[in-house]
Structures are given as C-alpha cells and as structure tokens.
Design a protein around this motif. Structure first.
Motif, PDB file in Angstrom:
ATOM      1  N   ALA A 102       0.839  -1.200   0.000  1.00  0.00           N
ATOM      2  CA  ALA A 102       0.000   0.000   0.000  1.00  0.00           C
ATOM      3  C   ALA A 102       0.875   1.251   0.000  1.00  0.00           C
ATOM      4  CB  ALA A 102      -0.937  -0.008   1.204  1.00  0.00           C
ATOM      5  N   TYR A 103       1.940   1.225   0.798  1.00  0.00           N
ATOM      6  CA  TYR A 103       2.854   2.368   0.847  1.00  0.00           C
ATOM      7  C   TYR A 103       3.521   2.590  -0.509  1.00  0.00           C
ATOM      8  CZ  TYR A 103       6.784   5.356   1.975  1.00  0.00           C
ATOM      9  OH  TYR A 103       7.691   6.377   1.970  1.00  0.00           O
ATOM     10  N   ARG A 104       3.960   1.519  -1.122  1.00  0.00           N
ATOM     11  CA  ARG A 104       4.596   1.613  -2.444  1.00  0.00           C
ATOM     12  C   ARG A 104       3.615   2.221  -3.454  1.00  0.00           C
ATOM     13  NH1 ARG A 104       6.897  -2.817  -2.344  1.00  0.00           N
ATOM     14  NH2 ARG A 104       5.215  -4.146  -3.064  1.00  0.00           N
ATOM     15  N   GLU A 105       2.362   1.763  -3.409  1.00  0.00           N
ATOM     16  CA  GLU A 105       1.350   2.293  -4.319  1.00  0.00           C
ATOM     17  C   GLU A 105       1.075   3.775  -4.020  1.00  0.00           C
ATOM     18  OE1 GLU A 105      -2.486   0.324  -6.305  1.00  0.00           O
ATOM     19  OE2 GLU A 105      -2.665   0.556  -4.126  1.00  0.00           O
ATOM     20  N   TYR A 106       1.032   4.147  -2.751  1.00  0.00           N
ATOM     21  CA  TYR A 106       0.867   5.550  -2.352  1.00  0.00           C
ATOM     22  C   TYR A 106       1.986   6.392  -2.960  1.00  0.00           C
ATOM     23  CZ  TYR A 106       0.627   9.634   0.784  1.00  0.00           C
ATOM     24  OH  TYR A 106       0.540  10.905   1.302  1.00  0.00           O
ATOM     25  N   GLU A 107       3.210   5.940  -2.779  1.00  0.00           N
ATOM     26  CA  GLU A 107       4.375   6.677  -3.286  1.00  0.00           C
ATOM     27  C   GLU A 107       4.359   6.771  -4.815  1.00  0.00           C
ATOM     28  OE1 GLU A 107       7.297   8.169  -1.675  1.00  0.00           O
ATOM     29  OE2 GLU A 107       5.665   8.298  -0.220  1.00  0.00           O
ATOM     30  N   GLU A 108       4.089   5.660  -5.486  1.00  0.00           N
ATOM     31  CA  GLU A 108       4.070   5.641  -6.955  1.00  0.00           C
ATOM     32  C   GLU A 108       3.030   6.593  -7.533  1.00  0.00           C
ATOM     33  OE1 GLU A 108       3.381   1.525  -7.860  1.00  0.00           O
ATOM     34  OE2 GLU A 108       5.468   0.959  -7.441  1.00  0.00           O
ATOM     35  N   ASN A 109       1.960   6.805  -6.794  1.00  0.00           N
ATOM     36  CA  ASN A 109       0.852   7.647  -7.263  1.00  0.00           C
ATOM     37  C   ASN A 109       0.818   9.008  -6.568  1.00  0.00           C
ATOM     38  OD1 ASN A 109      -0.844   5.887  -9.179  1.00  0.00           O
ATOM     39  ND2 ASN A 109      -0.354   4.535  -7.470  1.00  0.00           N
ATOM     40  N   LEU A 110       1.936   9.357  -5.918  1.00  0.00           N
ATOM     41  CA  LEU A 110       2.074  10.654  -5.247  1.00  0.00           C
ATOM     42  C   LEU A 110       0.937  10.931  -4.270  1.00  0.00           C
ATOM     43  CD1 LEU A 110       3.257  12.691  -8.362  1.00  0.00           C
ATOM     44  CD2 LEU A 110       4.682  11.593  -6.610  1.00  0.00           C
ATOM     45  N   GLY A 111       0.484   9.881  -3.589  1.00  0.00           N
ATOM     46  CA  GLY A 111      -0.540  10.027  -2.570  1.00  0.00           C
ATOM     47  C   GLY A 111      -1.967  10.079  -3.076  1.00  0.00           C
ATOM     48  N   TRP A 121      -6.000   2.380   1.381  1.00  0.00           N
ATOM     49  CA  TRP A 121      -5.041   3.254   2.036  1.00  0.00           C
ATOM     50  C   TRP A 121      -5.519   4.700   2.040  1.00  0.00           C
ATOM     51  CZ3 TRP A 121      -3.143   6.482  -1.783  1.00  0.00           C
ATOM     52  CH2 TRP A 121      -2.979   5.959  -3.066  1.00  0.00           C
ATOM     53  N   GLU A 122      -4.993   5.437   2.986  1.00  0.00           N
ATOM     54  CA  GLU A 122      -5.359   6.839   3.170  1.00  0.00           C
ATOM     55  C   GLU A 122      -4.602   7.700   2.153  1.00  0.00           C
ATOM     56  OE1 GLU A 122      -5.874   9.621   7.096  1.00  0.00           O
ATOM     57  OE2 GLU A 122      -4.044   8.426   6.965  1.00  0.00           O
ATOM     58  N   SER A 123      -5.342   8.479   1.385  1.00  0.00           N
ATOM     59  CA  SER A 123      -4.719   9.357   0.391  1.00  0.00           C
ATOM     60  C   SER A 123      -4.114  10.583   1.078  1.00  0.00           C
ATOM     61  CB  SER A 123      -5.751   9.817  -0.642  1.00  0.00           C
ATOM     62  OG  SER A 123      -6.652  10.745  -0.048  1.00  0.00           O
ATOM     63  N   ALA A 124      -3.244  11.276   0.359  1.00  0.00           N
ATOM     64  CA  ALA A 124      -2.630  12.495   0.895  1.00  0.00           C
ATOM     65  C   ALA A 124      -3.700  13.533   1.233  1.00  0.00           C
ATOM     66  CB  ALA A 124      -1.632  13.065  -0.117  1.00  0.00           C
ATOM     67  N   GLU A 125      -4.726  13.640   0.407  1.00  0.00           N
ATOM     68  CA  GLU A 125      -5.790  14.620   0.683  1.00  0.00           C
ATOM     69  C   GLU A 125      -6.573  14.240   1.943  1.00  0.00           C
ATOM     70  OE1 GLU A 125      -7.670  18.087   0.581  1.00  0.00           O
ATOM     71  OE2 GLU A 125      -5.929  17.524  -0.611  1.00  0.00           O
ATOM     72  N   MET A 126      -6.783  12.970   2.171  1.00  0.00           N
ATOM     73  CA  MET A 126      -7.462  12.529   3.400  1.00  0.00           C
ATOM     74  C   MET A 126      -6.632  12.884   4.634  1.00  0.00           C
ATOM     75  SD  MET A 126      -8.796   8.787   2.298  1.00  0.00           S
ATOM     76  CE  MET A 126     -10.100   8.551   1.126  1.00  0.00           C
ATOM     77  N   ILE A 127      -5.317  12.661   4.522  1.00  0.00           N
ATOM     78  CA  ILE A 127      -4.425  13.018   5.627  1.00  0.00           C
ATOM     79  C   ILE A 127      -4.519  14.522   5.883  1.00  0.00           C
ATOM     80  CG2 ILE A 127      -2.022  13.182   6.404  1.00  0.00           C
ATOM     81  CD1 ILE A 127      -1.429  10.749   4.559  1.00  0.00           C
ATOM     82  N   ARG A 128      -4.404  15.295   4.823  1.00  0.00           N
ATOM     83  CA  ARG A 128      -4.431  16.755   4.931  1.00  0.00           C
ATOM     84  C   ARG A 128      -5.721  17.239   5.602  1.00  0.00           C
ATOM     85  NH1 ARG A 128      -4.612  21.906   2.750  1.00  0.00           N
ATOM     86  NH2 ARG A 128      -2.594  22.786   2.239  1.00  0.00           N
ATOM     87  N   GLU A 129      -6.852  16.726   5.159  1.00  0.00           N
ATOM     88  CA  GLU A 129      -8.144  17.141   5.731  1.00  0.00           C
ATOM     89  C   GLU A 129      -8.232  16.793   7.215  1.00  0.00           C
ATOM     90  OE1 GLU A 129     -11.215  15.397   3.317  1.00  0.00           O
ATOM     91  OE2 GLU A 129     -10.635  16.585   1.559  1.00  0.00           O
ATOM     92  N   ARG A 130      -7.775  15.616   7.584  1.00  0.00           N
ATOM     93  CA  ARG A 130      -7.845  15.197   8.992  1.00  0.00           C
ATOM     94  C   ARG A 130      -6.961  16.081   9.870  1.00  0.00           C
ATOM     95  NH1 ARG A 130      -3.692  11.784  10.714  1.00  0.00           N
ATOM     96  NH2 ARG A 130      -3.279  10.498   8.912  1.00  0.00           N
ATOM     97  N   VAL A 131      -5.764  16.395   9.380  1.00  0.00           N
ATOM     98  CA  VAL A 131      -4.836  17.204  10.162  1.00  0.00           C
ATOM     99  C   VAL A 131      -5.306  18.655  10.238  1.00  0.00           C
ATOM    100  CG1 VAL A 131      -2.464  18.075  10.278  1.00  0.00           C
ATOM    101  CG2 VAL A 131      -2.902  15.666   9.718  1.00  0.00           C
ATOM    102  N   LEU A 132      -5.790  19.209   9.145  1.00  0.00           N
ATOM    103  CA  LEU A 132      -6.271  20.594   9.172  1.00  0.00           C
ATOM    104  C   LEU A 132      -7.435  20.776  10.133  1.00  0.00           C
ATOM    105  CD1 LEU A 132      -5.957  21.730   5.432  1.00  0.00           C
ATOM    106  CD2 LEU A 132      -4.434  22.233   7.362  1.00  0.00           C
TER     107      LEU A 132
END
Length: 179
Positions: A102-111, A121-132
């Motif tokens: 999952a991490y490899r796929e996240y990295e290959e697809n830039l999140g 897996w959690e996308s970069a935008e999901m992480i961003r929204e949760r943290v904001l």
C-alpha cells in the motif's frame, strides 16, 4: 504559525516481538540517535516561545514532544488525529507485506488514488483534511509546535518529506478559514 517537527529516529529493534506486533509497532520509542536529534532540534530559535506542543499519540512522536516540552517549557496536548498515514483507512490492521505494498502504491501515485479507483489506504488529501481539522482548533495561538510524522507533514505542507527532527513551518492558506 505552526511548526511541524518530524519525530527523531525510532528504535524498531523489538518489531514483531511481544506487544510490538501489528499496530503495537507504534509503541516503539526513539533510539538514542533520535533523542539526540530532537535535543538538537529544540535549540532552533524558531521554536522558542511556543504556546503549545501538539503531539501524535504514537510513542515516537510523544517522546519527541516530551523532549521539546522539557527543553522549551511548553505544555503538550495529544491529538489522536495527528497519527501516521494509514495503510487501511478503515482502521483494519494490515500485515507487513500488505502495508508495504500500500505504501509503495501511495508513493508511486504521489498520494493519490489511480484514476477511476478507490483504495483502502489513506490518500494524501485525506491526511491533509484530517490534520487541518485538528490544527483549526489551535489557530488562535501565535506559535504551535506539532510533533508528528513525515508523511503527515508532507501531505499538509505539500512539500518534501522531512528528515527526522526537521522543522517545517506552516500557515493556513489564505482561502482557508481557520475559525
């Protein structure tokens, strides 16, 4: 202003033993190198006079926050949504191989999920929204340190993946209403 601090080097030597299996790996403490890294980070003048230190609930970030708190004299607040990236956003434990894939796929697809797909897996935008959502609660403070994780910092700042102990500054975008 928020100052993200990536936790120091972690001691994973007990990984997959005792209580350090599965999600328990997040109980791993900083290594001696990691402790030194954060003590050095605490000397950075940008961190002086912080109103508060927010921390991820994971041991490596909590220990980072504790060192910063001792050195800087700021209180700590733990926010559970400042946790690391999730290999399964439904909070289902994934074995090491599945998580690594999952991490490899996240990295290959830039999140981002590949076009037309949805992943566990959690996308970069999901992480961003949760943290904001968390940071908005503290936007009234002048200076807040956030002891947390590299992928989280990268997703929020949209910059490079920080080194251990690295500080990255963050302000809410003009269009975001922090109230």
């Amino acid at each position: 202003m928020f100052y993200f601090v990536r936790h120091g080097k972690t001691d994973y030597s007990a990984r997959n033993t005792k209580i350090y299996q599965g999600f328990g790996v997040n109980l791993s403490p900083l290594s001696e190198t990691g402790i030194r890294q954060i003590r050095e980070t605490a000397k950075d003048p940008r961190l002086k006079g912080a109103d508060l230190i927010l921390s991820s609930p994971y041991t490596r970030a909590l220990q980072t926050a504790a060192i910063l708190s001792k050195e800087l004299g700021a209180e700590i607040a733990v926010e559970t949504d400042l946790h690391e990236w999730l290999a399964n956003r439904n909070y289902i434990y994934e074995d090491d191989e599945t998580a690594e894939n999952a991490y490899r796929e996240y990295e290959e697809n830039l999140g981002n999920y590949p076009a037309g797909t949805e992943k566990d897996w959690e996308s970069a935008e999901m992480i961003r929204e949760r943290v904001l959502r968390v940071l908005k609660k503290y936007a009234h403070h002048d200076k807040v340190i956030v002891a947390c994780h590299g992928m989280m910092i990268q997703a929020v700042t949209k910059k490079h993946h920080p080194a251990q102990g690295e500080i990255m500054e963050f302000r809410f975008p003009e269009e975001a209403d922090p109230e």
